[in-house]
Scaffold this motif. Structure first.
Motif, PDB file in Angstrom:
ATOM      1  N   PHE A   1      12.117  14.342  -4.047  1.00 16.42           N
ATOM      2  CA  PHE A   1      11.522  15.499  -3.359  1.00 16.42           C
ATOM      3  C   PHE A   1      11.369  15.251  -1.859  1.00 16.42           C
ATOM      4  CE2 PHE A   1      10.159  16.222  -7.749  1.00 16.42           C
ATOM      5  CZ  PHE A   1      10.553  17.539  -7.913  1.00 16.42           C
ATOM      6  N   THR A   2      10.568  14.288  -1.483  1.00 11.64           N
ATOM      7  CA  THR A   2      10.339  14.019  -0.061  1.00 11.64           C
ATOM      8  C   THR A   2      10.601  12.563   0.236  1.00 11.64           C
ATOM      9  OG1 THR A   2       7.984  13.531  -0.375  1.00 11.64           O
ATOM     10  CG2 THR A   2       8.584  15.839   0.078  1.00 11.64           C
ATOM     11  N   GLY A   3      10.893  12.277   1.509  1.00 12.79           N
ATOM     12  CA  GLY A   3      11.103  10.921   1.950  1.00 12.79           C
ATOM     13  C   GLY A   3      12.382  10.816   2.762  1.00 12.79           C
ATOM     14  N   PRO A   4      12.577   9.703   3.380  1.00 13.48           N
ATOM     15  CA  PRO A   4      11.661   8.558   3.372  1.00 13.48           C
ATOM     16  C   PRO A   4      10.542   8.691   4.407  1.00 13.48           C
ATOM     17  CG  PRO A   4      13.624   8.009   4.606  1.00 13.48           C
ATOM     18  CD  PRO A   4      13.847   9.406   4.105  1.00 13.48           C
ATOM     19  N   GLU A   5       9.373   8.083   4.088  1.00 13.26           N
ATOM     20  CA  GLU A   5       8.263   7.934   5.030  1.00 13.26           C
ATOM     21  C   GLU A   5       8.077   6.432   5.252  1.00 13.26           C
ATOM     22  OE1 GLU A   5       3.406   8.281   5.232  1.00 13.26           O
ATOM     23  OE2 GLU A   5       4.471   9.238   3.570  1.00 13.26           O
ATOM     24  N   ARG A   6       8.354   5.989   6.436  1.00 12.16           N
ATOM     25  CA  ARG A   6       8.319   4.550   6.701  1.00 12.16           C
ATOM     26  C   ARG A   6       6.908   4.110   7.089  1.00 12.16           C
ATOM     27  NH1 ARG A   6      13.238   1.532   9.366  1.00 12.16           N
ATOM     28  NH2 ARG A   6      13.850   1.999   7.205  1.00 12.16           N
ATOM     29  N   ILE A   7       6.435   3.048   6.414  1.00 13.37           N
ATOM     30  CA  ILE A   7       5.145   2.415   6.726  1.00 13.37           C
ATOM     31  C   ILE A   7       5.428   0.953   7.004  1.00 13.37           C
ATOM     32  CG2 ILE A   7       2.876   1.767   5.839  1.00 13.37           C
ATOM     33  CD1 ILE A   7       2.833   4.303   4.233  1.00 13.37           C
TER      34      ILE A   7
ATOM     35  N   GLY B   1       0.740  -4.758   9.323  1.00  9.14           N
ATOM     36  CA  GLY B   1       0.123  -5.920   8.704  1.00  9.14           C
ATOM     37  C   GLY B   1       0.507  -7.236   9.319  1.00  9.14           C
ATOM     38  N   TRP B   2       1.254  -7.195  10.418  1.00 10.88           N
ATOM     39  CA  TRP B   2       1.642  -8.456  11.034  1.00 10.88           C
ATOM     40  C   TRP B   2       0.441  -9.211  11.594  1.00 10.88           C
ATOM     41  CZ3 TRP B   2       0.016  -8.335  16.011  1.00 10.88           C
ATOM     42  CH2 TRP B   2      -0.168  -7.070  16.595  1.00 10.88           C
ATOM     43  N   TRP B   3      -0.674  -8.506  11.827  1.00 13.64           N
ATOM     44  CA  TRP B   3      -1.847  -9.138  12.465  1.00 13.64           C
ATOM     45  C   TRP B   3      -2.692  -9.949  11.491  1.00 13.64           C
ATOM     46  CZ3 TRP B   3      -0.797  -3.922  12.151  1.00 13.64           C
ATOM     47  CH2 TRP B   3      -1.470  -3.211  11.152  1.00 13.64           C
ATOM     48  N   ASP B   4      -2.525  -9.721  10.164  1.00  6.71           N
ATOM     49  CA  ASP B   4      -3.348 -10.468   9.203  1.00  6.71           C
ATOM     50  C   ASP B   4      -2.504 -11.224   8.176  1.00  6.71           C
ATOM     51  OD1 ASP B   4      -2.390  -8.436   7.651  1.00  6.71           O
ATOM     52  OD2 ASP B   4      -4.350  -7.525   7.221  1.00  6.71           O
ATOM     53  N   GLY B   5      -1.200 -11.343   8.410  1.00  6.59           N
ATOM     54  CA  GLY B   5      -0.357 -12.089   7.498  1.00  6.59           C
ATOM     55  C   GLY B   5       0.029 -11.350   6.237  1.00  6.59           C
ATOM     56  N   GLN B   6      -0.298 -10.033   6.108  1.00  6.89           N
ATOM     57  CA  GLN B   6       0.028  -9.233   4.928  1.00  6.89           C
ATOM     58  C   GLN B   6       1.002  -8.116   5.334  1.00  6.89           C
ATOM     59  OE1 GLN B   6      -1.032  -9.936   1.872  1.00  6.89           O
ATOM     60  NE2 GLN B   6      -2.301 -11.661   2.538  1.00  6.89           N
ATOM     61  N   ARG B   7       2.118  -8.500   5.983  1.00  8.41           N
ATOM     62  CA  ARG B   7       3.017  -7.506   6.551  1.00  8.41           C
ATOM     63  C   ARG B   7       3.783  -6.780   5.447  1.00  8.41           C
ATOM     64  NH1 ARG B   7       6.893  -8.029  11.855  1.00  8.41           N
ATOM     65  NH2 ARG B   7       7.602  -5.843  11.826  1.00  8.41           N
ATOM     66  N   VAL B   8       3.933  -5.452   5.655  1.00 12.89           N
ATOM     67  CA  VAL B   8       4.740  -4.632   4.757  1.00 12.89           C
ATOM     68  C   VAL B   8       5.757  -3.866   5.603  1.00 12.89           C
ATOM     69  CG1 VAL B   8       2.872  -4.403   3.073  1.00 12.89           C
ATOM     70  CG2 VAL B   8       3.156  -2.659   4.839  1.00 12.89           C
ATOM     71  N   HIS B   9       6.903  -3.570   4.952  1.00 13.67           N
ATOM     72  CA  HIS B   9       7.930  -2.756   5.606  1.00 13.67           C
ATOM     73  C   HIS B   9       8.574  -1.935   4.493  1.00 13.67           C
ATOM     74  CE1 HIS B   9      10.563  -1.795   8.991  1.00 13.67           C
ATOM     75  NE2 HIS B   9      11.561  -1.759   8.104  1.00 13.67           N
ATOM     76  N   ARG B  10       8.084  -0.671   4.342  1.00 13.64           N
ATOM     77  CA  ARG B  10       8.434   0.125   3.172  1.00 13.64           C
ATOM     78  C   ARG B  10       8.902   1.524   3.573  1.00 13.64           C
ATOM     79  NH1 ARG B  10       2.660  -1.097   0.191  1.00 13.64           N
ATOM     80  NH2 ARG B  10       2.965  -3.339  -0.196  1.00 13.64           N
TER      81      ARG B  10
END
Length: 471
Positions: free
Chosen positions: A423-429, A432-441
């Motif tokens: 239906f919808t997408g992509p929405e890039r998020i 988290g690079w500042w706390d060591g929990q980085r995401v790239h989705r």
């Protein structure tokens, strides 16, 4: 200046009666427990009189209920009366154990005359089920003597007040015993005859203190009075002749106390969000119940509903001999919700506040949490759970916000099938690079083969995952 004195001849009896108990015959005895100091009308009808020995009273009425007078209790009850009187007169003096003095001369214009102010207080006393003898005087002592002897009148005429005082017998003029005896030996029997004595002769033959007392009654000597200031808290107590064994028996006195609280809060133009109830037991430690609301509140029915729910959840551990309500936290009152012309709009904030308060009372203060947004693009860290609080406006979703699922999983789960419809997408998020929990989705809204709408994303390193479900 014009003074008003309120004398409560049986204040403790009125206090017990207001607690809602129906006791056939009740007396108040002095601290030693040997003499009757107050008797209810039923006891008087059976022959019991004040100043009678308790043994004699029990012989007349074997089923007599007895309460021992306590100075601290009497002082607390008298302060309760001063609190409501303070709403009508600012300059108040406590005269223990059963008297209140108020400067009323400056209030005549406010009430439209002395007679109107007098009627206002009579109506309040009737509503509060209190018996009081009132009297006015050009001096504090003049008002006190006329009220305590039941000869007080609604008048500001000094000559009329002095005439009433002059007819008063010495025994009722509150001279000490030795001075009263000496005056009687001089052939004096009324207060008017004492007024006629030359001041120098009175000071020489009696005492300078007696002269000062007489001059304060007449007004020829200053008699300054320090005003009472109301405490910065609310405290009400109900005392029971017979212990209350069921929590339902506490609701009647609670309603009266909460009604007093509502009146006090309305007068203060304030609200509160915390009540403390103390249940006193005879042989065990007191039970303390803290009742919290989700926001500022002042209504009797709202408080009573929360207290009732709390008492249902926590049965009494022992019979209750007295009940105390304490409020120490006061909040500024919010502006009332504005309705439309027909008054048909519903205050959604008020409905939420009532619901949250009832759930807290039933489930406990820590059972409810409020979700709040956090400044973070990552869904796992974009919210926080905090204490439930009242908001000024109901928040509504806007079309500018991206589509989010109502059910967010505790953690992403692997996507094991290819979606049927995208239906919808992509929405890039990405963050988290500042706390060591980085995401790239890259997030999508997709429909799976079983028809469910899922919030899925593709991680550039680890593959496809489901992060939430749409209702």
């Amino acid at each position: 200046m014009l003074w008003l004195y309120l004398h409560f001849p049986h204040l403790l009896l009125d206090h017990i009666r207001r607690s809602g108990e129906h006791v056939s015959a009740l007396v108040i005895v002095e601290g030693s427990g040997q003499k009757v100091v107050q008797a209810c009308p039923t006891a008087k009808g059976l022959g019991v009189r004040t100043h009678m020995r308790l043994k004699t009273a029990i012989n007349l009425v074997p089923e007599l209920s007895i309460i021992k007078a306590d100075q601290q209790q009497e002082a607390r009850i008298l302060e309760d009366q001063a609190r409501w009187l303070y709403r009508y007169a600012a300059h108040i003096i406590l005269v223990p154990p059963n008297g209140l003095l108020a400067e009323i001369g400056s209030l005549q214009r406010l009430y439209g005359g002395l007679s109107a102010a007098w009627r206002t207080l009579e109506e309040v006393l009737h509503e509060r089920q209190l018996t009081a003898w009132m009297g006015t005087g050009h001096t504090p002592l003049a008002a006190r003597l006329t009220a305590r002897n039941g000869v007080g009148e609604c008048t500001s005429d000094t000559a009329s007040i002095l005439q009433t005082l002059s007819k008063m017998p010495l025994l009722t003029a509150e001279f000490d015993g030795r001075t009263c005896m000496r005056l009687q030996r001089l052939g004096l029997n009324t207060l008017g005859e004492v007024f006629s004595l030359p001041p120098k002769e009175m000071a020489r033959r009696l005492s300078p203190e007696t002269l000062a007392y007489v001059q304060k009654i007449r007004g020829s000597r200053p008699d300054p009075q320090a005003p009472w200031q109301p405490p910065h808290h609310f405290r009400q107590q109900a005392d029971f002749v017979q212990d209350i064994e069921q929590s339902q028996g506490l609701l009647f006195p609670l309603r009266r106390m909460l009604s007093e609280l509502e009146s006090d809060l309305c007068w203060r133009q304030q609200d509160t969000d915390c009540l403390l109830l103390e249940l006193q037991h005879r042989h065990t430690e007191p039970t303390r119940l803290r009742i919290r609301t989700s926001g500022p509140e002042h209504r009797t029915e709202a408080f009573l509903s929360l207290v009732s729910l709390r008492l249902e959840q926590q049965p009494l551990k022992a019979p209750v001999m007295s009940l105390r309500l304490i409020v120490k936290r006061f909040l500024g009152r919010e502006a009332p919700f504005k309705q439309d012309l027909l008054g048909e709009n519903q205050d959604l904030n008020e409905a939420w506040h009532t619901l949250a308060s009832r759930l807290q009372a039933r489930l406990g203060d820590n059972a409810m949490k409020q979700l709040s947004p956090r400044a973070d693009h990552r869904p796992e860290w974009a919210w926080s759970a905090s204490k439930v609080r009242r908001t000024n406006q109901v928040t509504t979703a806007t079309n500018q916000l991206p589509c989010r699922p109502l059910w967010l999983l505790h953690g992403p789960q692997p996507l094991t099938e290819t979606p049927k419809v995208w239906f919808t997408g992509p929405e890039r998020i990405s963050g988290g690079w500042w706390d060591g929990q980085r995401v790239h989705r890259d997030y999508y809204v997709a429909q799976l083969n079983n028809g469910q709408l899922a919030w899925v994303f593709r991680d550039i390193r680890e593959g496809w995952f489901i992060h939430g479900w749409f209702g």
